[in-house]
Design an enzyme around this catalytic site. Structure first.
Site, PDB file in Angstrom:
ATOM      1  N   HIS A  20      -5.338  -6.699  -7.200  1.00 26.40           N
ATOM      2  CA  HIS A  20      -4.746  -6.903  -8.522  1.00 26.40           C
ATOM      3  C   HIS A  20      -5.681  -7.739  -9.387  1.00 26.40           C
ATOM      4  O   HIS A  20      -5.884  -7.455 -10.556  1.00 26.40           O
ATOM      5  CB  HIS A  20      -3.397  -7.613  -8.398  1.00 26.40           C
ATOM      6  CG  HIS A  20      -2.338  -6.751  -7.815  1.00 26.40           C
ATOM      7  ND1 HIS A  20      -1.605  -5.869  -8.574  1.00 26.40           N
ATOM      8  CD2 HIS A  20      -1.906  -6.602  -6.549  1.00 26.40           C
ATOM      9  CE1 HIS A  20      -0.754  -5.227  -7.792  1.00 26.40           C
ATOM     10  NE2 HIS A  20      -0.917  -5.647  -6.562  1.00 26.40           N
ATOM     11  N   GLN A 115      16.717 -15.770 -23.264  1.00 23.93           N
ATOM     12  CA  GLN A 115      17.147 -15.569 -21.879  1.00 23.93           C
ATOM     13  C   GLN A 115      18.179 -14.451 -21.701  1.00 23.93           C
ATOM     14  O   GLN A 115      18.922 -14.455 -20.737  1.00 23.93           O
ATOM     15  CB  GLN A 115      17.722 -16.873 -21.335  1.00 23.93           C
ATOM     16  CG  GLN A 115      16.672 -17.957 -21.114  1.00 23.93           C
ATOM     17  CD  GLN A 115      15.668 -17.576 -20.043  1.00 23.93           C
ATOM     18  OE1 GLN A 115      16.052 -17.102 -18.989  1.00 23.93           O
ATOM     19  NE2 GLN A 115      14.390 -17.740 -20.314  1.00 23.93           N
ATOM     20  N   ASP A 136      20.701  -3.747 -10.603  1.00 26.23           N
ATOM     21  CA  ASP A 136      21.975  -3.534  -9.930  1.00 26.23           C
ATOM     22  C   ASP A 136      22.107  -2.099  -9.456  1.00 26.23           C
ATOM     23  O   ASP A 136      22.698  -1.816  -8.427  1.00 26.23           O
ATOM     24  CB  ASP A 136      23.140  -3.826 -10.882  1.00 26.23           C
ATOM     25  CG  ASP A 136      23.372  -5.324 -10.997  1.00 26.23           C
ATOM     26  OD1 ASP A 136      22.651  -6.076 -10.318  1.00 26.23           O
ATOM     27  OD2 ASP A 136      24.236  -5.711 -11.783  1.00 26.23           O
ATOM     28  N   ALA A 311     -17.062   0.490   1.498  1.00 31.50           N
ATOM     29  CA  ALA A 311     -17.734   1.645   0.891  1.00 31.50           C
ATOM     30  C   ALA A 311     -17.590   1.578  -0.632  1.00 31.50           C
ATOM     31  O   ALA A 311     -16.529   1.209  -1.118  1.00 31.50           O
ATOM     32  CB  ALA A 311     -17.067   2.923   1.396  1.00 31.50           C
ATOM     33  N   HIS A 328      -3.819   5.162   1.307  1.00 30.46           N
ATOM     34  CA  HIS A 328      -2.496   4.519   1.292  1.00 30.46           C
ATOM     35  C   HIS A 328      -1.856   4.624  -0.091  1.00 30.46           C
ATOM     36  O   HIS A 328      -0.730   4.187  -0.275  1.00 30.46           O
ATOM     37  CB  HIS A 328      -2.641   3.050   1.677  1.00 30.46           C
ATOM     38  CG  HIS A 328      -3.373   2.237   0.650  1.00 30.46           C
ATOM     39  ND1 HIS A 328      -4.620   2.592   0.173  1.00 30.46           N
ATOM     40  CD2 HIS A 328      -3.037   1.106  -0.013  1.00 30.46           C
ATOM     41  CE1 HIS A 328      -5.007   1.701  -0.720  1.00 30.46           C
ATOM     42  NE2 HIS A 328      -4.073   0.790  -0.860  1.00 30.46           N
ATOM     43  N   ASN A 332      -5.298   1.699  -7.697  1.00 37.78           N
ATOM     44  CA  ASN A 332      -6.740   1.821  -7.968  1.00 37.78           C
ATOM     45  C   ASN A 332      -7.308   3.045  -7.251  1.00 37.78           C
ATOM     46  O   ASN A 332      -8.125   3.782  -7.807  1.00 37.78           O
ATOM     47  CB  ASN A 332      -7.481   0.561  -7.511  1.00 37.78           C
ATOM     48  CG  ASN A 332      -7.095  -0.634  -8.347  1.00 37.78           C
ATOM     49  OD1 ASN A 332      -7.353  -0.675  -9.551  1.00 37.78           O
ATOM     50  ND2 ASN A 332      -6.444  -1.606  -7.732  1.00 37.78           N
ATOM     51  N   GLU A 336      -9.103   6.302  -8.891  1.00 33.84           N
ATOM     52  CA  GLU A 336     -10.469   6.690  -8.529  1.00 33.84           C
ATOM     53  C   GLU A 336     -10.526   8.118  -7.994  1.00 33.84           C
ATOM     54  O   GLU A 336     -11.509   8.837  -8.190  1.00 33.84           O
ATOM     55  CB  GLU A 336     -11.040   5.671  -7.534  1.00 33.84           C
ATOM     56  CG  GLU A 336     -11.305   4.344  -8.229  1.00 33.84           C
ATOM     57  CD  GLU A 336     -11.345   3.128  -7.302  1.00 33.84           C
ATOM     58  OE1 GLU A 336     -11.668   3.297  -6.107  1.00 33.84           O
ATOM     59  OE2 GLU A 336     -11.053   2.016  -7.777  1.00 33.84           O
TER      60      GLU A 336
HETATM   61  N1  UDP Z   1     -12.439  -0.347  -2.148  1.00 35.66           N
HETATM   62  C1  UDP Z   1     -13.773  -0.065  -2.111  1.00 35.66           C
HETATM   63  N2  UDP Z   1     -14.344   0.124  -0.903  1.00 35.66           N
HETATM   64  C2  UDP Z   1     -13.666   0.061   0.257  1.00 35.66           C
HETATM   65  C3  UDP Z   1     -12.283  -0.195   0.199  1.00 35.66           C
HETATM   66  C4  UDP Z   1     -11.693  -0.400  -1.018  1.00 35.66           C
HETATM   67  O1  UDP Z   1     -14.447   0.036  -3.138  1.00 35.66           O
HETATM   68  O2  UDP Z   1     -14.269   0.256   1.308  1.00 35.66           O
HETATM   69  C5  UDP Z   1     -11.810  -0.571  -3.466  1.00 35.66           C
HETATM   70  C6  UDP Z   1     -11.309   0.717  -4.052  1.00 35.66           C
HETATM   71  O3  UDP Z   1     -12.334   1.354  -4.778  1.00 35.66           O
HETATM   72  C7  UDP Z   1     -10.166   0.251  -4.953  1.00 35.66           C
HETATM   73  C8  UDP Z   1      -9.679  -1.005  -4.249  1.00 35.66           C
HETATM   74  O4  UDP Z   1     -10.685  -1.397  -3.337  1.00 35.66           O
HETATM   75  O5  UDP Z   1     -10.648  -0.071  -6.235  1.00 35.66           O
HETATM   76  C9  UDP Z   1      -8.377  -0.779  -3.511  1.00 35.66           C
HETATM   77  O6  UDP Z   1      -7.356  -0.878  -4.447  1.00 35.66           O
HETATM   78  P1  UDP Z   1      -5.952  -0.191  -4.265  1.00 35.66           P
HETATM   79  O7  UDP Z   1      -5.135  -0.519  -5.475  1.00 35.66           O
HETATM   80  O8  UDP Z   1      -6.130   1.244  -3.977  1.00 35.66           O
HETATM   81  O9  UDP Z   1      -5.357  -0.829  -2.943  1.00 35.66           O
HETATM   82  P2  UDP Z   1      -5.017  -2.341  -2.488  1.00 35.66           P
HETATM   83  O10 UDP Z   1      -6.300  -2.941  -2.000  1.00 35.66           O
HETATM   84  O11 UDP Z   1      -4.461  -3.060  -3.698  1.00 35.66           O
HETATM   85  O12 UDP Z   1      -4.012  -2.147  -1.405  1.00 35.66           O
END
Ligand code: UDP
Length: 431
Positions: A20, A115, A136, A311, A328, A332, A336
């Site tokens: 994040h 509020q 709810d 990677a 998963h 992000n 990508e």
């Molecule tokens: N990432 C990467 N290389 C790796 C593993 C993860 O560059 O070997 C980067 C990936 O490109 C992405 C981020 O880590 O930008 C993972 O973010 P995502 O929101 O998918 O998952 P989180 O890490 O929040 O569970």
């Protein structure tokens, strides 16, 4: 001195877990390039800031401010009671007074938020509207066993089931700290002067229009990584040499982001599937491979697999040899995948991942969930075959190709995300 006084100061607060903080910081850095009179303070945990601000001097106008969480150094949170990151007693320990925000004693923000609870009008039976806080409704779904019901009372969510909504929103009660956090965040959103998100308008027009009508200045400014791509070009593991030697559209790329390690029986099933099928694979894996994967997996797959601890994912997605992304479904990673035009095999775990998976499969149509929602040898083989050797897989590649084009168009000079980003820069500069 005089300049310092005329400078505006903006506090940025991040959610310091998973992936994040990094994209938010890169957004702030990009904003700071166009807002010379603004100084940004990036509030996060010391640990998260240490990882992000290794080149502190590069950004004179973006400074880290570390929040003392009150937890012991090196503390590892556990997962319990529906709370993702802390046990209840941890929350007890992090009493507001023990949190050092770095702000002066007695500091009051200038804007005080009303509020009033935010309510939705929901149509329960034909012609009958009921007023209820949104949360709810999710609690109700959960308590009455209606998790499979779609939440079609939310525009654009007609294929999303209650069970796909992030934990904490769908929860048994508001007693769990994470549910409370999510609920409070939801209640505050309509009071924000502007909301910028890491997505692009064309990907989900109904949801975007609905949110635009309910929130002020709802700005899609992504995919943000395209505006500010990672700079590191080093390839210490020889990934690109390896990819160059694989046939076009043949490689299975596997990564579960920065937080998740699938349980041992699922890793074993995935390993068995990779061993059994003909496709070469590239696996990004944080943990100890010898320990976590079945004995002999490394040796037996040395010829067709490359396993690395990290990677450069964005660049990998753009490589012509990469054919499918086993993921998963973190946001992000989904973004990508779209940027690379690579269809997905999804094994979501928590947070927004199930919602992403459901949308990827049932709304955008460029990926599939592994059968039964968990890795089994046969389920993984089946999913690989669907994407790599079937008509359905071809269609998914076509669909993601269309979204890829829209994503690039959005960040083009006159694209929607660029227009929104420029609006945000103006908005910050003129206040
Ligand atoms: N990432 C990467 N290389 C790796 C593993 C993860 O560059 O070997 C980067 C990936 O490109 C992405 C981020 O880590 O930008 C993972 O973010 P995502 O929101 O998918 O998952 P989180 O890490 O929040 O569970």
């Amino acid at each position: 001195e005089a300049r310092e006084n005329s400078q505006k100061h903006i506090a940025v607060f991040t959610f310091p877990f998973a992936t994040h903080a990094a994209p938010l910081l890169s957004l702030v850095r990009k904003l700071s390039e166009s807002t010379p009179d603004v100084k940004f303070y990036f509030f996060s945990t010391a640990k998260s800031n240490r990882l992000l601000f290794y080149k502190d001097d590069d950004f004179e106008r973006v400074k880290p401010r570390s929040i003392n969480t009150g937890l012991p150094e090196g503390y590892m949170p556990t997962r319990s009671n529906g709370s993702l990151f802390y046990k209840d007693d941890d929350f007890e320990r992090v009493k507001p007074r023990s949190v050092n925000t770095g702000l002066p004693e007695g500091y009051m923000p200038t804007r005080v938020l009303p509020q009033e609870p935010v309510e939705y009008f929901l149509k329960t039976t034909p012609g009958n509207f009921k007023r209820a806080p949104l949360i709810d409704w999710f609690v109700l779904f959960h308590c009455t066993g209606l998790e499979e019901q779609t939440v079609d009372f939310l525009p654009g969510f007609s294929t999303i089931r209650a069970m796909d909504v992030p934990e904490g929103i769908i929860s048994r009660s508001l007693d769990c700290p994470f549910a409370t956090l999510m609920n409070k965040m939801g209640q505050m959103l309509p009071y924000a002067s502007a909301i910028a998100i890491n997505s692009f308008e064309e990907i989900d027009p109904i949801v975007v229009q609905t949110l635009k009508s309910r929130l002020s200045n709802f700005l899609n400014i992504g995919p943000f990584i395209l505006r500010s791509p990672p700079t590191s070009d080093s390839d210490i593991y020889g990934i690109f040499d390896w990819l160059d030697q694989r046939p076009r559209s043949s490689v299975v790329y596997i990564s579960f982001g920065n937080v998740i390690t699938p349980p041992p029986h699922e890793l074993e099933a995935l390993a068995e599937a990779l061993k059994a099928c003909k496709f070469p694979f590239l696996l990004s894996f944080r943990g100890n491979v010898e320990e976590k994967f079945p004995k002999g997996f490394l040796e037996r797959t040395r010829k067709k697999g490359l396993i690395v601890p990290w990677a450069p994912q964005l660049k990998i997605m753009a490589h012509p040899s990469v054919a499918v992304f086993v993921t998963h479904c973190g946001w992000n990673s989904v973004s990508e995948s779209i940027i690379g035009g690579v269809p997905m095999i999804c094994r979501p775990y928590f947070a927004e991942q199930k919602l992403n998976q459901r949308t990827v499969e049932h709304v955008w149509g460029f990926g599939i969930e592994v059968e039964g929602g968990k890795f089994t040898k046969n389920g993984a083989i089946k999913a690989l075959q669907v994407i790599l050797s079937s008509k359905k897989g071809k269609l998914m590649r076509k669909k993601i190709g269309v979204l890829k084009q829209l994503a690039f168009k959005a960040i083009d000079t006159d694209g929607s995300s660029t227009t929104n980003f420029n609006f945000l820069v103006d908005f910050i500069s003129k206040r």
